[in-house]
Design a protein around this motif. Structure first.
Motif, PDB file in Angstrom:
ATOM      1  N   UNK A  54      21.605 -33.928 -83.897  1.00  0.00           N
ATOM      2  CA  UNK A  54      20.343 -34.532 -84.070  1.00  0.00           C
ATOM      3  C   UNK A  54      20.060 -34.958 -82.745  1.00  0.00           C
ATOM      4  N   UNK A  57      18.132 -32.209 -81.186  1.00  0.00           N
ATOM      5  CA  UNK A  57      16.865 -31.775 -81.816  1.00  0.00           C
ATOM      6  C   UNK A  57      15.783 -32.764 -81.404  1.00  0.00           C
ATOM      7  N   UNK A  61      12.359 -31.959 -79.334  1.00  0.00           N
ATOM      8  CA  UNK A  61      10.922 -32.209 -79.873  1.00  0.00           C
ATOM      9  C   UNK A  61      10.377 -32.900 -78.868  1.00  0.00           C
ATOM     10  N   UNK A  87      13.992 -19.274 -78.637  1.00  0.00           N
ATOM     11  CA  UNK A  87      12.851 -19.086 -79.914  1.00  0.00           C
ATOM     12  C   UNK A  87      11.487 -19.566 -79.591  1.00  0.00           C
TER      13      UNK A  87
ATOM     14  N   UNK B  12      14.025 -34.139 -90.069  1.00  0.00           N
ATOM     15  CA  UNK B  12      13.338 -32.899 -89.869  1.00  0.00           C
ATOM     16  C   UNK B  12      14.524 -31.766 -89.806  1.00  0.00           C
ATOM     17  N   UNK B  13      15.627 -31.942 -89.315  1.00  0.00           N
ATOM     18  CA  UNK B  13      16.840 -30.973 -88.923  1.00  0.00           C
ATOM     19  C   UNK B  13      17.260 -30.673 -90.431  1.00  0.00           C
ATOM     20  N   UNK B  16      14.605 -28.466 -92.253  1.00  0.00           N
ATOM     21  CA  UNK B  16      14.637 -27.240 -91.288  1.00  0.00           C
ATOM     22  C   UNK B  16      15.806 -26.231 -91.911  1.00  0.00           C
ATOM     23  N   UNK B  57       8.150 -19.637 -86.657  1.00  0.00           N
ATOM     24  CA  UNK B  57       8.069 -18.997 -85.472  1.00  0.00           C
ATOM     25  C   UNK B  57       9.647 -17.946 -85.644  1.00  0.00           C
ATOM     26  N   UNK B  58       8.996 -16.622 -85.208  1.00  0.00           N
ATOM     27  CA  UNK B  58      10.170 -15.641 -85.329  1.00  0.00           C
ATOM     28  C   UNK B  58      10.894 -15.489 -86.741  1.00  0.00           C
ATOM     29  N   UNK B  60      11.279 -17.879 -88.825  1.00  0.00           N
ATOM     30  CA  UNK B  60      12.051 -19.066 -89.230  1.00  0.00           C
ATOM     31  C   UNK B  60      10.849 -20.095 -89.273  1.00  0.00           C
ATOM     32  N   UNK B  62      10.183 -24.049 -88.397  1.00  0.00           N
ATOM     33  CA  UNK B  62      10.472 -24.989 -87.730  1.00  0.00           C
ATOM     34  C   UNK B  62      10.025 -26.367 -88.180  1.00  0.00           C
ATOM     35  N   UNK B  63      10.716 -27.387 -88.405  1.00  0.00           N
ATOM     36  CA  UNK B  63      10.331 -28.650 -88.755  1.00  0.00           C
ATOM     37  C   UNK B  63      10.599 -29.694 -87.619  1.00  0.00           C
ATOM     38  N   UNK B  64       9.714 -30.443 -87.300  1.00  0.00           N
ATOM     39  CA  UNK B  64       9.960 -31.532 -86.056  1.00  0.00           C
ATOM     40  C   UNK B  64       9.301 -32.856 -86.598  1.00  0.00           C
TER      41      UNK B  64
END
Lengths: 255, 212
Positions: A54, A57, A61, A87, B12-13, B16, B57-58, B60, B62-64
């Motif tokens: 986390x 992450x 962000x 990525x 978000x993680x 995701x 993206x690619x 996948x 992504x959630x932020x």
């Protein structure tokens, strides 16, 4: 030989709670990471209960990294941040995973290749104090849980400032000082009893994890590190406390 | 809402990871994510306050929880309204309580992707329990669903019939309609009676007034 505020002198520095010669610190830190490299990811998950994901992450962000950017992941270790950045930047971008320790770099390189992350990632064995890159080269630099192991943090911050492009961001993710007294006591108890015990059980190396706990206590607190970033030239330096201040993310921009 | 900024990142993680784990077993949908690459869908929850930024993206998702710059499309609303939109899969945002900003086309693209989701649960199970048990479980699941779905659709009418005809706990629809009509007629008659009484009262008052 002039004296520093924290008790170390120009020719000595801290290795955890011990005062050692500057040359000796790099060797002893290297020994710690040679010892833990193979079980580094497992220990991170065990020690933090998975929360390090986390923290990382949140770092990603706040990096603001976009497709086509060039990113430097200093003390990138086993490549958690590099994998995510790879990525995001895509084929047109570039991520450099740098670590001073070759054991960590080998583990990180093998892990990324095993996960099919290649092409836009380069691996460099480099010292954060003397980064081997041109001036104004990277859009973003991250150093996660690495700065406290660097012998001369001011020199490292200046080196990062040099290789960062104007407008680029530096993100320093590092253990810090909890604000709540109760949390601080619980955290101290956990760090000095559980971490060496887990280190002994998993890697058969309690000393390395005792060093981890001690080095965290010797690391500058949130405000001090913010001041050091400003001194190095970073503008808009600020920090975000996470998990009650156990970890802080410092962000600075090269104006 | 979150005093610790990493808590929103934790949410978000989790989302995701869940979405990408499911997409691992739906290559068709993964390929379709190409359509929405380089576009960001923002979900801005007002009560409680938190943001989520979704992008592809690619192959996948992504959630932020934090992002610089403007999103391509933003949905604004309370948690209840936003989740209602997701659960009901409504074709329109009208009366949903959700405001949209930016390109509405991106919403339609995401809606189509969600509609076409076809996760291969058998493949997902096989990595956990092996091919043969996964096939058996998936077959049982499919048969069960085939049996349940039509019955599920009929269930509301079965319940209604049982309550009205067997238990006689509720009146039949025609009885309710007839009763409603009678109530309406009574209301209209009462209003007319009220109007006549008022008219008579005003006439009586006119007669009682002394002539000038």
């Amino acid at each position: 030989m002039s004296s520093k505020a924290d008790g170390a002198t120009d020719k000595t520095t801290h290795f955890g709670y011990q005062t050692v010669n500057v040359e000796e610190k790099a060797e002893r830190v290297a020994d710690v990471f040679h010892s833990v490299a193979s079980k580094y990811d497992l220990m991170n998950d065990l020690m933090s209960g998975g929360v390090h994901r986390i923290w990382k992450k949140f770092t990603i962000e706040l990096s603001g990294v976009r497709a086509g950017n060039r990113v430097l992941d200093i003390a990138g270790g086993t490549g958690d941040l590099t994998a995510k950045f790879s990525r995001i930047v895509g084929e047109q971008g570039q991520v450099v995973l740098a670590d001073i320790n070759d054991s960590m770099l080998k583990v990180g390189r093998d892990k990324l290749i095993d996960h099919g992350i290649a092409g836009n990632v380069q691996f460099t064995q480099a010292d954060a104090q003397y980064l081997p890159f041109p001036d104004n080269y990277f859009d973003c630099i991250t150093i996660a849980f690495g700065l406290r192991n660097v012998t001369d943090k001011d020199l490292a911050l200046a080196s990062m400032f040099r290789v960062l492009k104007p407008g680029g961001r530096l993100l320093v993710l590092e253990f810090s000082k909890p604000k709540n007294t109760l949390l601080k006591k619980a955290y101290d108890a956990y760090s000095f009893t559980m971490l060496p015990l887990m280190g002994k059980l998993i890697t058969n190396d309690a000393d390395s994890y005792r060093y981890l706990a001690e080095s965290i206590r010797m690391h500058p607190d949130q405000e001090t590190l913010k001041g050091m970033m400003k001194t190095a030239g970073f503008s808009e330096a600020k920090y975000y406390n996470m998990t009650g201040g156990v970890v802080a993310l410092h962000k600075g921009i090269k104006a | 809402m979150f005093t610790d900024p990493s808590l929103a990142s934790a949410l978000a993680l989790s989302l995701e990871s869940a979405i990408n784990t499911a997409l691992k077993f739906d290559p068709g949908t993964r390929a379709k994510l190409k359509q929405v690459e380089d576009k960001t869908l923002a979900i801005k929850c007002e009560q409680p306050t938190f943001n989520l930024f979704i992008s592809a993206n690619q192959q996948r998702i992504s959630v932020s929880a934090h992002q610089d710059g403007e999103a391509t499309t933003a949905l604004n609303g309370s948690f209840i309204n936003l989740s209602g939109l997701l659960i009901n899969n409504a074709p329109s945002l009208a009366e949903s309580g959700v405001r949209v900003e930016g390109q509405v086309a991106l919403l339609a693209e995401y809606q189509q992707i969600v509609k076409d989701l076809d996760i291969d649960w058998e493949d997902a199970l096989s990595s956990l329990v092996g091919d043969l048990p996964a096939h058996q479980i998936a077959r049982l699941g499919k048969n069960g669903l085939a049996w349940l779905l039509p019955r599920g659709k009929l269930l509301p009418s079965f319940i209604a019939e049982f309550l009205t005809e067997e238990l006689q706990a509720l009146p039949h629809r025609t009885e309710v309609e007839s009763f409603s009509r009678e109530v309406e007629e009574l209301r209209q008659k009462t209003e007319r009676l009220d109007a006549r009484i008022k008219l008579l009262q005003s006439q009586q008052l006119q007669q009682l007034k002394p002539s000038s």
